[in-house]
Design an enzyme around this catalytic site. Structure first.
Site, mmCIF file in Angstrom:
data_model
loop_
_atom_site.group_PDB
_atom_site.id
_atom_site.type_symbol
_atom_site.label_atom_id
_atom_site.label_comp_id
_atom_site.label_asym_id
_atom_site.label_seq_id
_atom_site.Cartn_x
_atom_site.Cartn_y
_atom_site.Cartn_z
ATOM 1 N N ASP A 70 24.098 -4.366 -56.176
ATOM 2 C CA ASP A 70 23.556 -5.492 -56.948
ATOM 3 C C ASP A 70 22.057 -5.342 -57.191
ATOM 4 O O ASP A 70 21.561 -5.695 -58.261
ATOM 5 C CB ASP A 70 23.869 -6.819 -56.243
ATOM 6 N N GLU A 110 22.132 -9.723 -67.500
ATOM 7 C CA GLU A 110 23.337 -9.067 -67.984
ATOM 8 C C GLU A 110 24.273 -10.080 -68.630
ATOM 9 O O GLU A 110 24.443 -11.185 -68.125
ATOM 10 C CB GLU A 110 24.046 -8.375 -66.818
ATOM 11 N N ASP A 154 20.966 -9.694 -62.042
ATOM 12 C CA ASP A 154 22.376 -9.319 -62.038
ATOM 13 C C ASP A 154 23.141 -10.505 -61.477
ATOM 14 O O ASP A 154 23.198 -10.696 -60.266
ATOM 15 C CB ASP A 154 22.598 -8.074 -61.189
#
Length: 170
Positions: free
Chosen positions: A140, A67, A7
């Protein structure tokens, strides 16, 4: 199948390594790398790059899932996020780890069943999907686990495997 989920963030970088087994996924490692917001961006990028390379060397994932960018915070934030993603993608490439990119909606859909799910819904669902997770996860870290989960689901789908084999042959 072992997947490293990333992430990206210029201040908080979520990471997670999970292993998909026959009936479940198991958390092998996860957390949040805290990057000093007062440090120059170039230094934070270097630290993130080195951290992820070490993680790949130590964990030897079968693939790295990351991502994709989205422009929710503005153009400048998107540019910085793009730079972070670039150094993370470079780390995976230099370590010869296959890289998959997923849109935020696809990640939420895989983890929660709703592409428009909230961060809280992701944090709630991830411990139910992956064994060995804490009941309460920082956002996160939960996102990185969801990204890794999405990578595992992608790899389990026979149509995705066939497409990946066709790409590797050509």
């Amino acid at each position: 199948m072992k997947v490293l989920g990333l992430d990206p963030g210029s201040r908080l970088l979520g990471y997670a390594v999970i292993e998909a087994q026959a009936s479940a996924a198991v958390r092998l490692a996860s957390g949040t790398l805290k990057l000093d917001p007062r440090a120059p961006l170039a230094d934070r990028l270097a630290e993130a790059h080195l951290f992820v390379r070490r993680l790949i060397i130590e964990q030897r994932p079968d693939q790295v899932a990351i991502e994709e960018c989205f422009v929710a915070q503005g153009v400048k934030a998107a540019l910085v996020l793009g730079q972070v993603r670039g150094v993370l993608m470079l780390a995976a490439t230099l370590e010869a780890a296959p890289l998959l990119e997923f849109a935020p909606r696809a990640i939420k859909l895989a983890a929660v069943g709703n592409g428009g799910a909230s961060k809280e819904q992701v944090q709630y669902m991830v411990p139910k999907l992956i064994r060995g997770c804490a009941a309460v996860l920082p956002p996160d870290e939960a996102d990185a686990l969801a990204i890794a989960w999405c990578g595992c689901q992608h790899a389990r789908n026979p149509l995705h495997r066939i497409a990946a084999q066709a790409r590797s042959v050509s």
